[in-house]
Design an enzyme around this catalytic site. Sequence first.
Site, mmCIF file in Angstrom:
data_model
loop_
_atom_site.group_PDB
_atom_site.id
_atom_site.type_symbol
_atom_site.label_atom_id
_atom_site.label_comp_id
_atom_site.label_asym_id
_atom_site.label_seq_id
_atom_site.Cartn_x
_atom_site.Cartn_y
_atom_site.Cartn_z
ATOM 1 N N LYS A 93 1.057 1.004 11.353
ATOM 2 C CA LYS A 93 2.125 0.048 11.100
ATOM 3 C C LYS A 93 2.090 -1.122 12.084
ATOM 4 O O LYS A 93 2.418 -2.263 11.727
ATOM 5 C CB LYS A 93 3.480 0.744 11.151
ATOM 6 C CG LYS A 93 3.761 1.681 9.979
ATOM 7 C CD LYS A 93 5.171 2.227 10.064
ATOM 8 C CE LYS A 93 5.501 3.107 8.860
ATOM 9 N NZ LYS A 93 4.709 4.337 8.834
ATOM 10 N N GLU A 122 11.724 -1.635 15.254
ATOM 11 C CA GLU A 122 12.097 -2.713 14.342
ATOM 12 C C GLU A 122 13.605 -2.872 14.336
ATOM 13 O O GLU A 122 14.353 -1.891 14.442
ATOM 14 C CB GLU A 122 11.618 -2.427 12.914
ATOM 15 C CG GLU A 122 10.121 -2.520 12.738
ATOM 16 C CD GLU A 122 9.673 -2.265 11.309
ATOM 17 O OE1 GLU A 122 8.542 -2.642 10.983
ATOM 18 O OE2 GLU A 122 10.461 -1.684 10.542
ATOM 19 N N ARG A 147 -2.120 3.426 -1.800
ATOM 20 C CA ARG A 147 -2.315 4.542 -2.725
ATOM 21 C C ARG A 147 -1.354 4.392 -3.888
ATOM 22 O O ARG A 147 -0.538 3.470 -3.916
ATOM 23 C CB ARG A 147 -2.036 5.866 -2.017
ATOM 24 C CG ARG A 147 -0.666 5.897 -1.344
ATOM 25 C CD ARG A 147 -0.267 7.258 -0.868
ATOM 26 N NE ARG A 147 0.892 7.244 0.002
ATOM 27 C CZ ARG A 147 2.150 7.194 -0.393
ATOM 28 N NH1 ARG A 147 2.424 7.121 -1.679
ATOM 29 N NH2 ARG A 147 3.140 7.209 0.472
#
Length: 651
Positions: A118, A202, A295
């Site tokens: 990430k 975050e 995916r």
Amino acid sequence: MPSFTTILIANRGEIACRVIRSAKALGYRTVAVYSEADAGALHVQSADKAICIGPAEAKQSYLSIDAVIAAAKATGADAVHPGYGFLSENAGFAKACTDAGLVFIGPPAEAIAAMGNKAAAKQRMIAARVPCVPGYQGSNQSDATLTKEAEKIGLPVMVKAAAGGGGRGMRLVQNAVDLPDAIRAARAEAENAFGSGELILEKAVVNGRHIEIQVFADTHGNVIHLGERDCSVQRRHQKVIEEAPSPAVNESLRAQMGAAAVAAAKAIHYVGAGTVEFLLDANGRDFYFLEMNTRLQVEHPVTEAITGLDLVALQIRVAAGESLPLTQADVQLQGHAIEVRLYAESPAQNFLPQSGWLSLWSPPGNIRVDHGLHGGDQEITPYYDPMIAKLIAHGGSREEARRRLIVALEQTAALGISTNRGFLIDLLSHPEFAAGKTTTAFIPQHFSTIAAPQADAALQAIAALLWFERGAAQHGHDPANAWSSNGSLAWPVKLGIGETTAKLSVAVLGRDRYRINDADYTVTARGDNRLRVSAGGIERDVAYAFSGDELHLCSGAADLACRDLTWAPPAEAEGAAERELRAPMNGKIVAVLSAVGDRVKKGQCLVVMEAMKMQHEMVARVDATIYTLPVKVGDQVATRQLLAALTPVQA
């Protein structure tokens, strides 16, 4: 162009069955892999060939790259579809497949690696001018640095694992005093789940929406998006309800988010199906990149429903070198679709995953249901994710899809273990959801406490009827003859329902006719594990299954699990739950945080269990001293097994 004829599906359960269906429809042979725990699974029986790749634990089977590659070679497979979860976003696995001469039905290893972390992914997106949430994704991972950076960002803040997803290694921190524990817990969970304790921070977007864009790219440079999905209804940062399109996204915003998602895919030279996840601010205009899932997503069926596309078939065609069969201008969204995830869990116990025997599985026939289950009598093991099925309803409008899904859930029977079926019905029926106003705070705000399902008096009466009939049959009696010359006999039945009991009386009025307490019940129809019962002039359908010493029933939105305590010995002395700490499910001991003789406080964690891909802290219910601690790290424990015995300390 790549050429292949046989596809090995490196996965299990419903997604393996899903991929097998599309692969067979395109004329490909299929190979299933399975662990020892899945030897009798539906995906094993559905494939043309199947091969065991190891023991039950995923690390030794579904997560073993060597075992999967060896299985492909042994069965003659020349392509691999990873499904979702397990190795699907493992760049090393994609490369190993390519190195072994296998076509990997997914993005290139380089693209997976680019988005697999990430922190690195966010840095790439910033460079590509994709809007990102303010935060910290630096290499200095000391607690002091993370604490300092969190202060700079400002609370509330999200602590997130840099690797992986699915809500594991993620903590929301509202207060500064909670930050050290959140960092510790997130790092430990991330290391256990993904093999990396790296974290990012975050800024928490309060009352935002979780919006994701489905992208598709081929090997010829074509990249399009297929609209958005709204995945805001979550618990433990895991999605529960997904829908497409989002009620909060108009054509203009869809175009903006779609363009950002396509830019993200192009920035890493993506190929195949992918999902770019965004947070939409409460103002409904600003959106921020969260991550990209390289995916197929669990929730891909809602996109299939509104676009009319088979995304798995499209994955296979792209992997075979074909161009995308449509352009962005060709993408048309028709109607509305909603998907719910049916989990083996107890919402009333903080969504505690459940394992055990599923005695009856009877899905509805009027909507799409993706699952990997037989009709019943199969084990839900503690080794894998607790999701057992997905139910997807499509309608001309959002309201039509919502109604159809509620009715379908009411017609679903998954008996033998606790599920979230009733909770899903409550979510879909909530006025806030019906109005399309849900945010990521929906469940915490409106379902902060969840009561255990309460069966009405009629369902309890039907349970008493079934126990009575079972007892009569076991003793060779015909229930219709349970009367005397002085009239019908009233037979006592005592039901154990959770921690409570219900006392009823059953009197036989004739064949299939009973008086239970003061009401009359007539069985008007019987089928396999089904009854239709009339009471008070109203008929209702009931599904039921006996599982061990319990009877499980469901009717409409109501569920009931009960034991027959009519002739049971006196219950254990009160307070046993405070003196004994027992395993709530099958699992593995990953930490023992106390020792015999220790003085512990109420709420203190004594043992940590791992089950269904999550860690569960077992805590003391009272201030006490430990006098028995019969487990150690690495032990496999069964449901109700003793973990610790305590001597309560008087205040």
